[in-house]
Write an enzyme that holds these catalytic residues in place. Structure first.
Site, PDB file in Angstrom:
ATOM      1  CG  MET A  75      -0.188  -0.025   2.539  1.00 21.32           C
ATOM      2  SD  MET A  75      -1.332  -0.296   3.841  1.00 21.32           S
ATOM      3  CE  MET A  75      -2.422   1.324   3.773  1.00 21.32           C
ATOM      4  CB  CYS A  76       1.384   4.085   0.595  1.00 14.93           C
ATOM      5  SG  CYS A  76      -0.077   4.235   1.829  1.00 14.93           S
ATOM      6  NE  ARG A  77       3.952   1.510  -4.011  1.00 18.14           N
ATOM      7  CZ  ARG A  77       4.562   0.417  -4.001  1.00 18.14           C
ATOM      8  NH1 ARG A  77       5.533   0.111  -5.186  1.00 18.14           N
ATOM      9  NH2 ARG A  77       4.663  -0.272  -2.855  1.00 18.14           N
TER      10      ARG A  77
END
Length: 263
Positions: free
Chosen positions: A1-3
């Site tokens: 999840m997320c970058r």
């Protein structure tokens, strides 16, 4: 999840790293290439950067997707910096924190982002609450695992830990309390970047005259991108980059650093 992504080097326009490359954070917000968990990073975004001569970073954060913010597109075109941290947030459960939950978090001269998750949050990390001063706990930016992990890191920085030790110690502490946690942490200052690869992807691109980029995934197909092995701490200054093995939580374990040559 997320970058997320951090940069340290000669001043560049924010957009040259965050929006212009073919697989920039802008593209990764809806079509990441190497994301193992989650699919769309549309629940907020942010960027923090440093102006020359000022150790306290500026931030721009929003609760919506990066692709829908035309003001940011204009800002990214003209603002330049030699040190920055940007992030896009994975789609999450509904919450009331809004942009306060979007990285980067900030404290003093530091910027922070967390790519991952903590199983069993918040109960799993309840045993770590005594490690925080009450004022820090009451002033959390948001009620999520990333904000709490940032508070743990910031407490160590304020106690005198260097960036690498602050991240490594926090990862060990959280991983012990919540086995299976994914803890890719990213910390930036005016002249340093530190990151951990713990359960998700991390890459870096470095070379003379081009600065250093540390990111969840490459933003283009440059063959000089290097993947950071899992269970590794990365620390970078304007002249050096080091990779240090991180051990699974166990009494008496000690990391062994190795210097990575510039290419």
């Amino acid at each position: 999840m997320c970058r997320h992504l951090a940069y340290l080097g000669p001043p560049v326009a924010l957009g040259s790293l965050l929006t212009e490359p073919p697989h920039s954070l802008l593209r990764q917000s809806w079509q990441p290439r190497r994301q193992r968990h989650g699919t769309v990073n549309a629940d907020g975004f942010g960027v923090g950067w440093y102006a020359e001569g000022d150790p306290v970073p500026a931030r721009y954060r929003r609760a919506g997707p990066i692709w829908g913010d035309l003001t940011f597109a204009d800002l990214a075109r003209v603002v330049r910096s030699g040190s920055l941290l940007g992030a896009v947030r994975d789609a999450t459960l509904p919450g009331a924190d809004g942009e306060a939950a979007a990285a980067p978090f900030a404290g003093g001269s530091w910027l922070f982002s967390h790519n991952g998750s903590v199983p069993g949050w918040p109960r799993s990390l309840a045993p770590l609450v005594p490690a925080l001063p009450p004022a820090d706990l009451l002033s959390l930016d948001a009620r999520n695992d990333s904000a709490f992990v940032w508070a743990l890191v910031l407490a160590r920085l304020r106690a005198g830990d260097d960036p690498g030790r602050a991240l490594a110690s926090t990862v060990t502490e959280v991983a012990e309390a919540a086995p299976g946690a994914r803890l890719n942490l990213l910390l930036a200052g005016p002249d340093t970047v530190a990151a951990t690869a713990w359960g998700d992807t991390l890459w870096y691109l470095a070379g003379p005259g081009r600065g250093t980029v540390v990111a969840s995934e490459p933003y283009d197909d440059d063959p000089h991108w290097c993947e950071v092995p899992d269970r590794t701490l990365l620390t970078a200054s304007r002249t050096d980059l080091l990779l240090t093995e991180l051990k699974e939580p166990s009494p008496g374990s000690a990391p062994a650093p190795s210097k990575e040559p510039r290419t």
